[in-house]
Design a protein around this motif. Sequence first.
Motif, PDB file in Angstrom:
ATOM      1  N   UNK A 296       1.224  -1.219  -0.254  1.00  0.00           N
ATOM      2  CA  UNK A 296       0.306  -0.382  -0.133  1.00  0.00           C
ATOM      3  C   UNK A 296       1.214   1.037  -0.091  1.00  0.00           C
ATOM      4  N   UNK A 297       1.533   1.476   0.545  1.00  0.00           N
ATOM      5  CA  UNK A 297       3.017   2.577   0.679  1.00  0.00           C
ATOM      6  C   UNK A 297       3.682   2.881  -0.391  1.00  0.00           C
ATOM      7  N   UNK A 298       4.224   0.880  -0.757  1.00  0.00           N
ATOM      8  CA  UNK A 298       4.516   1.312  -1.761  1.00  0.00           C
ATOM      9  C   UNK A 298       3.787   1.727  -2.865  1.00  0.00           C
ATOM     10  N   UNK A 299       2.435   1.676  -3.261  1.00  0.00           N
ATOM     11  CA  UNK A 299       1.856   1.897  -4.729  1.00  0.00           C
ATOM     12  C   UNK A 299       1.765   3.263  -4.693  1.00  0.00           C
ATOM     13  N   UNK A 300       1.445   3.286  -2.687  1.00  0.00           N
ATOM     14  CA  UNK A 300       1.029   5.340  -3.359  1.00  0.00           C
ATOM     15  C   UNK A 300       2.180   5.749  -3.739  1.00  0.00           C
ATOM     16  N   UNK A 301       3.876   5.768  -2.918  1.00  0.00           N
ATOM     17  CA  UNK A 301       5.328   6.538  -3.507  1.00  0.00           C
ATOM     18  C   UNK A 301       4.714   6.499  -4.415  1.00  0.00           C
ATOM     19  N   UNK A 302       5.213   5.003  -5.076  1.00  0.00           N
ATOM     20  CA  UNK A 302       5.103   5.856  -6.898  1.00  0.00           C
ATOM     21  C   UNK A 302       3.489   6.370  -7.214  1.00  0.00           C
ATOM     22  N   UNK A 303       2.810   6.132  -6.913  1.00  0.00           N
ATOM     23  CA  UNK A 303       2.120   7.740  -7.429  1.00  0.00           C
ATOM     24  C   UNK A 303       2.085   9.329  -7.238  1.00  0.00           C
ATOM     25  N   UNK A 304       2.791   9.157  -5.601  1.00  0.00           N
ATOM     26  CA  UNK A 304       3.415  10.666  -5.033  1.00  0.00           C
ATOM     27  C   UNK A 304       4.955  11.056  -6.032  1.00  0.00           C
ATOM     28  N   UNK A 305       5.247  10.146  -6.446  1.00  0.00           N
ATOM     29  CA  UNK A 305       6.722   9.830  -7.194  1.00  0.00           C
ATOM     30  C   UNK A 305       6.707  10.574  -8.562  1.00  0.00           C
ATOM     31  N   UNK A 306       5.252  10.208  -9.657  1.00  0.00           N
ATOM     32  CA  UNK A 306       5.648  10.083 -10.903  1.00  0.00           C
ATOM     33  C   UNK A 306       4.856  11.799 -10.549  1.00  0.00           C
ATOM     34  N   UNK A 307       3.562  12.134  -9.902  1.00  0.00           N
ATOM     35  CA  UNK A 307       3.517  13.110 -10.059  1.00  0.00           C
ATOM     36  C   UNK A 307       4.550  14.119  -9.782  1.00  0.00           C
ATOM     37  N   UNK A 308       5.649  13.779  -8.796  1.00  0.00           N
ATOM     38  CA  UNK A 308       6.234  14.917  -8.061  1.00  0.00           C
ATOM     39  C   UNK A 308       7.456  15.140  -8.935  1.00  0.00           C
ATOM     40  N   UNK A 309       7.984  14.299  -9.772  1.00  0.00           N
ATOM     41  CA  UNK A 309       8.833  14.334 -10.742  1.00  0.00           C
ATOM     42  C   UNK A 309       8.513  15.043 -11.852  1.00  0.00           C
ATOM     43  N   UNK A 310       7.008  15.596 -12.218  1.00  0.00           N
ATOM     44  CA  UNK A 310       6.866  16.261 -13.367  1.00  0.00           C
ATOM     45  C   UNK A 310       6.395  17.669 -12.774  1.00  0.00           C
ATOM     46  N   UNK A 311       6.321  17.466 -11.391  1.00  0.00           N
ATOM     47  CA  UNK A 311       6.158  18.919 -11.417  1.00  0.00           C
ATOM     48  C   UNK A 311       7.343  19.482 -10.649  1.00  0.00           C
ATOM     49  N   UNK A 312       8.341  18.960 -10.337  1.00  0.00           N
ATOM     50  CA  UNK A 312      10.013  19.808 -10.504  1.00  0.00           C
ATOM     51  C   UNK A 312      10.659  20.483 -12.330  1.00  0.00           C
ATOM     52  N   UNK A 313       9.668  19.465 -13.061  1.00  0.00           N
ATOM     53  CA  UNK A 313      10.039  20.952 -13.897  1.00  0.00           C
ATOM     54  C   UNK A 313       9.047  22.004 -14.693  1.00  0.00           C
ATOM     55  N   UNK A 314       8.574  22.143 -14.186  1.00  0.00           N
ATOM     56  CA  UNK A 314       7.046  23.335 -13.810  1.00  0.00           C
ATOM     57  C   UNK A 314       7.601  24.335 -12.777  1.00  0.00           C
ATOM     58  N   UNK A 315       8.073  23.649 -11.494  1.00  0.00           N
ATOM     59  CA  UNK A 315       8.984  24.468 -11.149  1.00  0.00           C
ATOM     60  C   UNK A 315       9.686  25.543 -11.208  1.00  0.00           C
ATOM     61  N   UNK A 316      10.492  24.132 -11.686  1.00  0.00           N
ATOM     62  CA  UNK A 316      11.745  25.519 -12.648  1.00  0.00           C
ATOM     63  C   UNK A 316      11.363  26.068 -13.821  1.00  0.00           C
ATOM     64  N   UNK A 317      10.856  26.029 -14.285  1.00  0.00           N
ATOM     65  CA  UNK A 317      10.116  27.188 -15.517  1.00  0.00           C
ATOM     66  C   UNK A 317       9.176  27.964 -14.778  1.00  0.00           C
ATOM     67  N   UNK A 318       8.886  27.812 -13.379  1.00  0.00           N
ATOM     68  CA  UNK A 318       8.138  29.188 -12.780  1.00  0.00           C
ATOM     69  C   UNK A 318       8.866  29.977 -12.477  1.00  0.00           C
ATOM     70  N   UNK A 319       9.908  29.191 -11.463  1.00  0.00           N
ATOM     71  CA  UNK A 319      11.394  30.037 -11.092  1.00  0.00           C
ATOM     72  C   UNK A 319      12.454  31.022 -12.093  1.00  0.00           C
ATOM     73  N   UNK A 320      12.084  30.007 -13.098  1.00  0.00           N
ATOM     74  CA  UNK A 320      12.464  30.530 -14.110  1.00  0.00           C
ATOM     75  C   UNK A 320      12.600  32.024 -14.627  1.00  0.00           C
ATOM     76  N   UNK A 321      11.028  32.366 -14.290  1.00  0.00           N
ATOM     77  CA  UNK A 321      10.071  33.022 -14.910  1.00  0.00           C
ATOM     78  C   UNK A 321       9.564  34.474 -13.805  1.00  0.00           C
TER      79      UNK A 321
END
Length: 410
Positions: A296-321
């Motif tokens: 249960x924790x591993x599956x939820x961790x994978x879901x959180x990681x999947x979204x978090x990895x994409x979020x980092x990309x947009x975070x860098x773009x926002x910071x640059x702007x």
Amino acid sequence: MKRYRELLATRFVKSLIVSAFPARMAYGMIGLCIFFKVERETNSVAIAGLAIGLNGITGALTAGIRGSMLDRWGQRWPLRIFVPSYALLILTLNIMHSQNLILIVAFVLGMTAPPINISVRPLWIDIVPRSSLRTAYALDTVSMNTATVIGPILATTLSLSSRPEFALIVAALSMALGGGALAIHPVSNAWIPEKKDRGQGNLIRNKAIQLLMLEGIFIGIGWGAFNVAIPSFATLEGVPWRTGWVLASLGIATVIGGVFGGLVSNKVSSLISWRRIYLIWAALTIPLAFTYPGWSMAILGACIGLVSGAGQVFYFEVLEAVRPKGSQASSLGWIWTVEGTFMAFGSALGGWICQNYSPRYALGLTTLMTLVGLSVIFIGWQRFQPANKIPTVEEDLNAQLDSTSDQFRH
């Protein structure tokens, strides 16, 4: 994947990623290398944890200063000073046996950490067109997260082998190789810091940066508690090896999420994308306290990681702007100073909660702090409007012409 193929065909992209990766892997190794070294010498998990804490807190507190050095003097000489100093200190730590000396070196080691990630990030603007910047940030994020997955595995494997001293040696050599390659890379050497506008205010007074720092406080506390809650929960339940399952699923999914983040259309602004991803990320943390160290924790961790990895990309773009001129490296550095410092506090708080109450309460703190961080971003929405702009075709063309300027035709 066409975007990635086109990006990798761009001059200097492959060499920049390959150059920085060994140094990033060294950062992924160093925490566990220090832990196992100190535990082996002192037979004390508490002292080993203290050594990691000293190294982490000094590294976080000085990240902004190192970023400011890059923005003032460029990358060439700061990297050529920090990289060999850090590698030599790692080797020095490896031959020490005195508890007090080991703690002192671990403390100093954090202060000399080379600014690898905050050096690489501003270089993408100089070598890729604006239309490829999101994909470049995604590739950079994938590189960082991959090193974060491989580093601890390598550190643990070497530290628990018949020749445990090889762990710190490999970490030192990785930093020397990767940091040295970045220090002599033509793009890094040619990079010229931006000049500030006349009368421009201090970085810390920028409202958008203040909000990102405030958000970093809550995220640091919450995920610092998470870092302690997972191994504590698994250990208390008598299944400590399951910690690896959870963290591996989180780490691998974060890498995959970063890849998908780079495929999002440029017709969607970075701010809109970040806000949507942040909302999903925060929602996924709500069930954390109700999971158990296992599937249960591993599956939820994978879901959180999947979204978090994409979020980092947009975070860098926002910071640059939203960052002010002249803060290409220091803007991220000072945010990491705040977030890293409070992450250390969150780890300590999480450990106390786990020991005196329950790891579930520590995981609940992760959820609470993530939701508060989300609230900060939503309340301060207007401060991030520069990141809500979608570049026109003309701007993309101009950026592409700029990225192929004569500066990098040597």
